[in-house]
Design a protein around this motif. Structure first.
Motif, short mmCIF file in Angstrom:
data_model
loop_
_atom_site.label_atom_id
_atom_site.label_comp_id
_atom_site.label_asym_id
_atom_site.label_seq_id
_atom_site.Cartn_x
_atom_site.Cartn_y
_atom_site.Cartn_z
N ASP A 51 0.80 -1.24 0.00
CA ASP A 51 0.00 0.00 0.00
C ASP A 51 0.83 1.29 0.00
O ASP A 51 0.28 2.37 -0.16
N LEU A 52 2.15 1.18 0.18
CA LEU A 52 2.96 2.41 0.28
C LEU A 52 3.01 3.15 -1.05
O LEU A 52 3.10 4.39 -1.08
N GLU A 53 2.94 2.43 -2.17
CA GLU A 53 3.07 3.08 -3.49
C GLU A 53 1.94 4.06 -3.76
O GLU A 53 2.01 4.86 -4.70
N GLY A 54 0.88 4.02 -2.95
CA GLY A 54 -0.22 4.98 -3.11
C GLY A 54 0.14 6.39 -2.66
O GLY A 54 -0.61 7.33 -2.92
N SER B 70 6.03 -5.95 17.15
CA SER B 70 5.82 -5.27 15.87
C SER B 70 5.06 -6.19 14.93
O SER B 70 5.04 -7.41 15.10
N ARG B 71 4.41 -5.58 13.96
CA ARG B 71 3.70 -6.33 12.92
C ARG B 71 4.05 -5.69 11.59
O ARG B 71 4.38 -4.52 11.53
N LEU B 72 3.95 -6.46 10.51
CA LEU B 72 4.23 -5.90 9.19
C LEU B 72 2.96 -5.57 8.43
O LEU B 72 2.98 -4.83 7.44
N VAL B 73 1.85 -6.11 8.88
CA VAL B 73 0.54 -5.81 8.28
C VAL B 73 -0.41 -5.52 9.43
O VAL B 73 -0.44 -6.27 10.41
N VAL B 74 -1.12 -4.40 9.35
CA VAL B 74 -2.01 -4.00 10.45
C VAL B 74 -3.33 -3.49 9.91
O VAL B 74 -3.42 -3.06 8.76
N THR B 75 -4.36 -3.55 10.73
CA THR B 75 -5.61 -2.84 10.43
C THR B 75 -5.55 -1.53 11.21
O THR B 75 -5.62 -1.53 12.44
N PRO B 76 -5.36 -0.40 10.51
CA PRO B 76 -5.17 0.87 11.22
C PRO B 76 -6.47 1.33 11.89
O PRO B 76 -7.55 0.87 11.55
N PHE B 77 -6.34 2.27 12.82
CA PHE B 77 -7.52 2.83 13.50
C PHE B 77 -8.50 3.43 12.50
O PHE B 77 -9.70 3.44 12.72
N LEU B 78 -7.97 3.96 11.37
CA LEU B 78 -8.82 4.69 10.44
C LEU B 78 -9.36 3.83 9.31
O LEU B 78 -9.90 4.36 8.34
N ASP B 79 -9.21 2.50 9.38
CA ASP B 79 -9.57 1.68 8.24
C ASP B 79 -10.07 0.31 8.71
O ASP B 79 -9.86 -0.08 9.86
N ARG B 83 -3.39 -3.24 6.04
CA ARG B 83 -2.47 -2.36 5.30
C ARG B 83 -1.03 -2.70 5.67
O ARG B 83 -0.76 -3.11 6.80
N GLY B 84 -0.12 -2.46 4.74
CA GLY B 84 1.30 -2.60 5.06
C GLY B 84 1.66 -1.60 6.16
O GLY B 84 1.26 -0.43 6.11
N LEU B 85 2.40 -2.06 7.15
CA LEU B 85 2.74 -1.22 8.32
C LEU B 85 3.34 0.12 7.91
O LEU B 85 3.00 1.16 8.48
N THR B 143 -2.21 10.43 -1.54
CA THR B 143 -2.09 9.97 -0.16
C THR B 143 -2.77 8.61 0.03
O THR B 143 -3.27 8.31 1.12
N GLY B 144 -2.75 7.79 -1.03
CA GLY B 144 -3.14 6.38 -0.93
C GLY B 144 -4.44 6.14 -0.18
O GLY B 144 -5.40 6.89 -0.32
N TRP B 145 -4.45 5.07 0.61
CA TRP B 145 -5.67 4.69 1.34
C TRP B 145 -6.08 5.75 2.36
O TRP B 145 -7.24 5.79 2.77
N LEU B 146 -5.15 6.63 2.75
CA LEU B 146 -5.50 7.66 3.74
C LEU B 146 -6.25 8.84 3.14
O LEU B 146 -6.74 9.69 3.88
N ALA B 147 -6.35 8.91 1.81
CA ALA B 147 -7.01 10.05 1.17
C ALA B 147 -8.42 10.24 1.72
O ALA B 147 -8.83 11.34 2.07
N ALA B 148 -9.16 9.16 1.82
CA ALA B 148 -10.51 9.26 2.37
C ALA B 148 -10.48 9.20 3.89
O ALA B 148 -11.13 9.99 4.58
N ALA B 149 -9.69 8.27 4.43
CA ALA B 149 -9.74 7.99 5.86
C ALA B 149 -9.25 9.16 6.72
O ALA B 149 -9.77 9.39 7.81
N SER B 150 -8.26 9.92 6.22
CA SER B 150 -7.66 10.95 7.07
C SER B 150 -8.64 12.07 7.40
O SER B 150 -8.46 12.78 8.37
N ARG B 151 -9.67 12.20 6.60
CA ARG B 151 -10.66 13.24 6.91
C ARG B 151 -11.51 12.90 8.13
O ARG B 151 -12.19 13.76 8.68
#
Lengths: 163, 163
Positions: A51-54, B70-79, B83-85, B143-151
């Motif tokens: 997902d970083l490439e986004g 640590s984890r390399l793949v996580v479900t973030p608070f906003l999604d 997602r890749g860490l 801004t990738g997957w955060l484009a919608a989520a960051s709002r």
């Protein structure tokens, strides 16, 4: 928690750039337009790049491995006065962690192509974070001694004062 | 340089906040308006604070001391997606370094009063840098997957998923 608690990190990769030494490096990414580099993320961490490439811009945190001693007062590249270390971005810090926002051009497997590179070749990478204006843009009221100096950053290169 | 090179840091201070645990913390400084805290810089580093009061905003780098793995793949608070860490700002990182831009209200001796605090009480401080739009504002294209989520960050608080 005592003051002597040690925190131990390990590099997650290596940053490659056209700058073999600490001299003549752009002193901020803003002074490094057109300068290309790569980030080699070690294979065991590659799954974290999903997902970083986004993202068009990323934050690199890295270890200033060429710094041999920290100082609490420094004369920064952009000034002639002695300044408190924490009021500067100089590398000679108690914990020499560098922060650069670079442009992400592409990712192939575990290698990132980046632009606006102000980092010495061979620098150990500690972390990558996505750069997001919603989190990273702040409207400031004051920028202290850098208010005048930061406008001169474009043409500035480093010397060996922090080696 | 081998991959196993260890990098050792020591805290330069402690961050104090109204958040005793990892749950119910604002997930970015942008969600922490009006929340006050203090930064206690250990006395031996106080000389490095000279000139810092000229800046209205500062970057804090700190150790996510409450992260246990640590984890390399996580479900973030906003999604709701994995997602890749490195495409997230989640704390459970290989090197758990946190980055917050906070508002600097005042400095008295070695204690900083700060606002917009999204940090757990007792967090070990690694570094302070001045926040300067000339270095820290980038115009992004994506801004990738955060484009919608960051709002949606304003009303969000953490839970215990990264403990």
């Amino acid at each position: 928690m005592g003051k002597m608690m040690a925190i131990s990190y390990e590099p997650i990769g290596i940053i490659h750039s056209p700058f073999p030494g600490i001299e003549n490096v752009p002193i901020q990414p803003t002074a490094a337009a057109g300068i290309l580099g790569t980030v080699e993320v070690f294979a065991e961490f590659a799954a974290g790049l999903k997902d970083l490439e986004g993202f068009s811009h990323i934050i690199l945190l890295y270890h200033f491995h060429r710094v041999t001693q920290s100082r609490l007062v420094v004369t920064p590249f952009l000034d002639q006065e002695l300044r408190g270390l924490f009021a500067t971005r100089a590398p000679a810090r108690p914990n020499p962690i560098g922060l650069s926002v670079v442009k992400l051009l592409s990712i192939e497997a575990n290698v990132l192509q980046i632009e606006k590179v102000d980092i010495v070749d061979g620098t150990p990478l500690l972390d990558i974070k996505p750069y997001v204006p919603e989190f990273d843009h702040y409207k400031v009221e004051r920028t202290g001694w850098l208010a005048a100096a930061s406008r001169q950053v474009g043409g500035k290169r480093s010397d060996d004062r922090f080696g």
